[in-house]
Design a protein around this motif. Sequence first.
Motif, PDB file in Angstrom:
ATOM      1  N   ARG A 255       0.829  -1.201   0.000  1.00 21.72           N
ATOM      2  CA  ARG A 255       0.000   0.000   0.000  1.00 21.72           C
ATOM      3  C   ARG A 255       0.872   1.263   0.000  1.00 21.72           C
ATOM      4  NH1 ARG A 255      -3.686  -1.232   4.012  1.00 21.72           N
ATOM      5  NH2 ARG A 255      -5.462  -1.644   2.643  1.00 21.72           N
ATOM      6  N   LEU A 256       1.982   1.218   0.718  1.00 18.02           N
ATOM      7  CA  LEU A 256       2.874   2.383   0.749  1.00 18.02           C
ATOM      8  C   LEU A 256       3.485   2.658  -0.623  1.00 18.02           C
ATOM      9  CD1 LEU A 256       4.772   1.905   4.155  1.00 18.02           C
ATOM     10  CD2 LEU A 256       2.903   3.495   3.630  1.00 18.02           C
ATOM     11  N   THR A 257       3.741   1.594  -1.401  1.00 24.73           N
ATOM     12  CA  THR A 257       4.314   1.796  -2.733  1.00 24.73           C
ATOM     13  C   THR A 257       3.319   2.429  -3.693  1.00 24.73           C
ATOM     14  OG1 THR A 257       3.701  -0.413  -3.531  1.00 24.73           O
ATOM     15  CG2 THR A 257       5.837  -0.186  -2.431  1.00 24.73           C
ATOM     16  N   MET A 258       2.029   2.401  -3.340  1.00 23.80           N
ATOM     17  CA  MET A 258       1.018   3.029  -4.185  1.00 23.80           C
ATOM     18  C   MET A 258       0.890   4.535  -3.914  1.00 23.80           C
ATOM     19  SD  MET A 258       0.098   0.425  -5.888  1.00 23.80           S
ATOM     20  CE  MET A 258       0.314  -1.349  -5.729  1.00 23.80           C
ATOM     21  N   LEU A 259       1.392   4.989  -2.763  1.00 23.59           N
ATOM     22  CA  LEU A 259       1.215   6.390  -2.380  1.00 23.59           C
ATOM     23  C   LEU A 259       1.883   7.386  -3.341  1.00 23.59           C
ATOM     24  CD1 LEU A 259       1.455   6.302   1.517  1.00 23.59           C
ATOM     25  CD2 LEU A 259      -0.572   6.390   0.051  1.00 23.59           C
ATOM     26  N   PRO A 260       3.032   7.059  -3.959  1.00 27.06           N
ATOM     27  CA  PRO A 260       3.567   8.006  -4.951  1.00 27.06           C
ATOM     28  C   PRO A 260       2.578   8.314  -6.074  1.00 27.06           C
ATOM     29  CG  PRO A 260       5.254   6.419  -4.354  1.00 27.06           C
ATOM     30  CD  PRO A 260       3.978   5.956  -3.693  1.00 27.06           C
ATOM     31  N   GLY A 261       1.745   7.353  -6.440  1.00 31.89           N
ATOM     32  CA  GLY A 261       0.716   7.613  -7.453  1.00 31.89           C
ATOM     33  C   GLY A 261      -0.286   8.632  -6.973  1.00 31.89           C
ATOM     34  N   LEU A 262      -0.679   8.527  -5.701  1.00 30.64           N
ATOM     35  CA  LEU A 262      -1.599   9.504  -5.125  1.00 30.64           C
ATOM     36  C   LEU A 262      -0.948  10.880  -5.074  1.00 30.64           C
ATOM     37  CD1 LEU A 262      -4.375   9.897  -3.717  1.00 30.64           C
ATOM     38  CD2 LEU A 262      -3.204   9.455  -1.548  1.00 30.64           C
ATOM     39  N   ALA A 263       0.316  10.935  -4.688  1.00 27.65           N
ATOM     40  CA  ALA A 263       1.031  12.216  -4.627  1.00 27.65           C
ATOM     41  C   ALA A 263       1.160  12.842  -6.015  1.00 27.65           C
ATOM     42  CB  ALA A 263       2.410  12.013  -3.993  1.00 27.65           C
ATOM     43  N   LEU A 264       1.465  12.033  -7.017  1.00 25.42           N
ATOM     44  CA  LEU A 264       1.575  12.552  -8.383  1.00 25.42           C
ATOM     45  C   LEU A 264       0.243  13.105  -8.868  1.00 25.42           C
ATOM     46  CD1 LEU A 264       3.806   9.863 -10.145  1.00 25.42           C
ATOM     47  CD2 LEU A 264       4.363  12.294  -9.843  1.00 25.42           C
ATOM     48  N   THR A 265      -0.839  12.408  -8.544  1.00 31.03           N
ATOM     49  CA  THR A 265      -2.168  12.884  -8.940  1.00 31.03           C
ATOM     50  C   THR A 265      -2.489  14.207  -8.264  1.00 31.03           C
ATOM     51  OG1 THR A 265      -2.863  10.577  -9.126  1.00 31.03           O
ATOM     52  CG2 THR A 265      -4.589  12.231  -9.173  1.00 31.03           C
ATOM     53  N   MET A 266      -2.162  14.331  -6.978  1.00 32.17           N
ATOM     54  CA  MET A 266      -2.396  15.580  -6.242  1.00 32.17           C
ATOM     55  C   MET A 266      -1.597  16.730  -6.839  1.00 32.17           C
ATOM     56  SD  MET A 266      -2.304  14.151  -2.337  1.00 32.17           S
ATOM     57  CE  MET A 266      -2.245  15.816  -1.648  1.00 32.17           C
ATOM     58  N   TRP A 267      -0.393  16.438  -7.301  1.00 32.16           N
ATOM     59  CA  TRP A 267       0.430  17.487  -7.913  1.00 32.16           C
ATOM     60  C   TRP A 267      -0.076  17.851  -9.303  1.00 32.16           C
ATOM     61  CZ3 TRP A 267       3.275  16.864 -12.477  1.00 32.16           C
ATOM     62  CH2 TRP A 267       4.057  17.955 -12.835  1.00 32.16           C
ATOM     63  N   ALA A 268      -0.417  16.837 -10.084  1.00 33.16           N
ATOM     64  CA  ALA A 268      -0.692  17.074 -11.502  1.00 33.16           C
ATOM     65  C   ALA A 268      -2.085  17.627 -11.774  1.00 33.16           C
ATOM     66  CB  ALA A 268      -0.492  15.771 -12.288  1.00 33.16           C
ATOM     67  N   LEU A 269      -3.097  17.173 -11.040  1.00 30.94           N
ATOM     68  CA  LEU A 269      -4.469  17.526 -11.397  1.00 30.94           C
ATOM     69  C   LEU A 269      -4.741  19.035 -11.377  1.00 30.94           C
ATOM     70  CD1 LEU A 269      -6.975  14.834 -10.092  1.00 30.94           C
ATOM     71  CD2 LEU A 269      -6.594  15.622 -12.412  1.00 30.94           C
ATOM     72  N   PRO A 270      -4.330  19.769 -10.340  1.00 28.12           N
ATOM     73  CA  PRO A 270      -4.564  21.223 -10.395  1.00 28.12           C
ATOM     74  C   PRO A 270      -3.877  21.873 -11.589  1.00 28.12           C
ATOM     75  CG  PRO A 270      -4.088  20.544  -8.152  1.00 28.12           C
ATOM     76  CD  PRO A 270      -3.808  19.367  -9.027  1.00 28.12           C
ATOM     77  N   ARG A 271      -2.679  21.442 -11.919  1.00 30.24           N
ATOM     78  CA  ARG A 271      -1.974  21.977 -13.091  1.00 30.24           C
ATOM     79  C   ARG A 271      -2.711  21.622 -14.376  1.00 30.24           C
ATOM     80  NH1 ARG A 271       3.484  23.337 -12.107  1.00 30.24           N
ATOM     81  NH2 ARG A 271       3.954  22.936 -14.305  1.00 30.24           N
ATOM     82  N   LEU A 272      -3.182  20.380 -14.461  1.00 30.33           N
ATOM     83  CA  LEU A 272      -3.920  19.953 -15.643  1.00 30.33           C
ATOM     84  C   LEU A 272      -5.195  20.772 -15.798  1.00 30.33           C
ATOM     85  CD1 LEU A 272      -4.005  17.808 -17.933  1.00 30.33           C
ATOM     86  CD2 LEU A 272      -5.381  16.395 -16.394  1.00 30.33           C
TER      87      LEU A 272
END
Length: 549
Positions: free
Chosen positions: A207-224
């Motif tokens: 589950r911890l290895t999946m968290l970078p995906g969540l972090a990337l989504t949090m970073w990218a979505l507002p920019r997108l």
Amino acid sequence: MTSPTPAVDGRTDGDAPAAAGGRSRAVADFLRCDAGHAAVTGFLGAVMITFGGFGSGAVRRQDPLLEALHLSWLRFGHGLVLSTAIVWIGVLLMIAAWVRLGRATLADDVSVGELRWIVPAWTAPLLLAVPMFSRDAFSYLAQGALLRDGFDPYAVGPVANPGVLLDNVSNVWTTTTAPYGPVSLLLGQGITSITGDNVIAGTMLLRLTMLPGLALTMWALPRLARQLGGNPAVALWLAVLNPLILIHLIGGVHNEILMVGLMVAGITLVLDRHHVAGIALVALGVAVKAMAGVALPFLVWIWMIHERERAEASSGEASGEVAQRREPAGPIALFAKTAGAGLAVFAAVFAAASLIAGVGLGWLTALSGSAKIINWLSLPTIMAHVVTVGTSWFTGLRLGPVLEVTRAICAVAMVIALVAVWWRFRKTPRQAVLGILVALVVIVVLSPAALPWYYSWPLAIAAGFAMSTTTLVILVGLSTWLMLVFQPDGSIGLYTLPHVLLATFAAVVAARSLVTVDPLRIRSVSGHPGSEPEASSSAPTPGLAVARD
């Protein structure tokens, strides 16, 4: 009496406590507002899901930890009923909190920064939960153990490597080869090399290895969203804080969250003209799960448009003989250049991941394993059910043969639709991203099988666009329904009529609650005359509202 020492930035050392006190007051003020109440409610819901999951989630078939804690009674009889009730109450609390937070977001009463802080608050309790609403985490670990122990996960299923990990894999997947890319297998191999056959430690680390995906989504979505004309706060609320995402992808431990994060971040970088880095991230996403590859042909269009704009700008600045040399290339040559470069970047990244994992492309043939999933979330299955139920009284048709035909028809339609969409959405970068969205929807609807978390693929892209309140209401209802149609232990509730009816009722209430505080008129019935005003009457249009950073 000594005077305060000035700080480098002009503040005195006495400003630090004042700043800390200001932050504390800001947090306290936030917790007293509607969005703050929603944040606390969602946190409590996540805690209830985690605790209830120890009894009714996708628990181990033999769990010595629960027995050591004297909690094994939660898995049986009245304990199981209590655990299940706690989970469902927690899920409904998270949905209610999400909808309430949505009303605040549409009214511009909560900032992107505040929403980002709510994400870890809602996620943290789920990190301690057993896998929820799915047993796929056990398959990930078993496939990683295959690679660890010298087997080829693309040639044999988990059944080839008996042990504790195999014991917890769903029966339908024990003989199925891995349908995931080399990065997924490397993660599973690394985790099982560290944790051995410890299912609990392996699940937590996975589950911890999946968290970078969540972090990337949090970073990218507002920019997108800023690039596509959407609302950054609405994007974050819709595609990250959505209980469908957090409960299924984080609570359920699905590699979708890693794939989606890499895909959305890659698309955002390409729109920012960082083409090589963007395509490399999407290639990593494909190395997690193949579906990220849908974005690649559309990213070629975006790169091609940027190259044409750059060439035209260069030729406009130059003159004479230099201008002749810098004249923009023809469309075919430009397409060949950008497509070739994109293919080279993808091939390099994917080949490196495959080389490190020591595997080939056998996972492409394993993608057909999804045919074992039969539920009416996909159009081919709906069609097969309609035909068999509608004609069974005089033809005696069975589901299996009919399903083969409907899946073949939809497969042909899907290929034609994907080619048409790729060609149709090619003229502007925004059109190309819209094409990715449409293509993902086509795949989810027409693929042989679909699961609730598959809808996170198009949802992450859709969140970047400006959407009307009506569209958001529909998406809230759909997300809620998809969240509720599976059982906490991962079994399907789609063929239980009361379950589907209750899920539908909850979805309608949640959708109406986005624009109406009291959709069931409970306050009126309880003695408070008059209905609450609709939030949509005062909320700004989501696509036009500018969220505070």
